[in-house]
Design a protein around this motif. Structure first.
Motif, short mmCIF file in Angstrom:
data_model
loop_
_atom_site.label_atom_id
_atom_site.label_comp_id
_atom_site.label_asym_id
_atom_site.label_seq_id
_atom_site.Cartn_x
_atom_site.Cartn_y
_atom_site.Cartn_z
N SER A 5 -1.80 14.48 -8.70
CA SER A 5 -1.76 14.40 -10.16
C SER A 5 -2.24 13.05 -10.66
CB SER A 5 -0.35 14.73 -10.69
OG SER A 5 0.61 13.87 -10.15
N GLN A 34 -7.67 18.54 -15.37
CA GLN A 34 -6.67 18.02 -14.44
C GLN A 34 -6.00 19.16 -13.67
OE1 GLN A 34 -4.01 15.60 -16.77
NE2 GLN A 34 -5.60 14.10 -17.25
N GLU A 35 -5.66 20.22 -14.37
CA GLU A 35 -5.02 21.38 -13.73
C GLU A 35 -5.95 22.01 -12.69
OE1 GLU A 35 -3.14 25.74 -14.83
OE2 GLU A 35 -3.54 24.32 -16.44
N MET A 38 -6.09 19.80 -9.58
CA MET A 38 -4.88 19.91 -8.76
C MET A 38 -4.81 21.26 -8.05
SD MET A 38 -2.00 17.85 -10.98
CE MET A 38 -2.33 18.60 -12.55
N THR A 100 0.93 16.31 -2.80
CA THR A 100 1.64 16.96 -3.88
C THR A 100 3.10 16.53 -3.99
OG1 THR A 100 2.11 18.85 -2.45
CG2 THR A 100 0.16 19.01 -3.85
#
Length: 102
Positions: A5, A34-35, A38, A100
């Motif tokens: 993140s 960003q999502e 990730m 993560t």
């Protein structure tokens, strides 16, 4: 904040976008990018990716051990190839867990 993140925020920072001049601003926001970043970092590797990494790991082992005489991946028995594939999957899983972790 996890490593992934943090990287996503660094690569796709929240910023003010000129909607008139930026065609992507109307489709994607920093949060969307960003999502997606990730999600990509957490996905399962494909069989071809694992195979390519396993082959490279094998060649790396051969070179570091001085086994240059028999360094043909295609002649390696399936059981030995499986060892390298499992090592690659373990490495990827370890990286993803570390990346993560909060």
């Amino acid at each position: 904040m996890s490593i992934i993140s943090k990287e996503a925020c660094f690569r796709y920072p929240n910023c003010t976008v000129d909607d008139v001049h930026d065609a992507l601003a109307q489709v994607y926001t920093s949060d969307d990018l960003q999502e997606a970043y990730m999600t990509g970092a957490e996905r399962e590797p494909t069989g071809l990716e694992v195979e390519a990494a396993a082959e490279q790991l094998y060649y790396s082992d051969c070179n570091s051990s001085g086994l240059l005489l028999d360094s043909d991946w295609n002649r390696l028995p399936d059981g030995n190839k499986a060892i390298y594939r499992n090592r690659v999957r373990t490495i990827i899983t370890t990286i993803q867990k570390k990346g993560t972790a909060e």
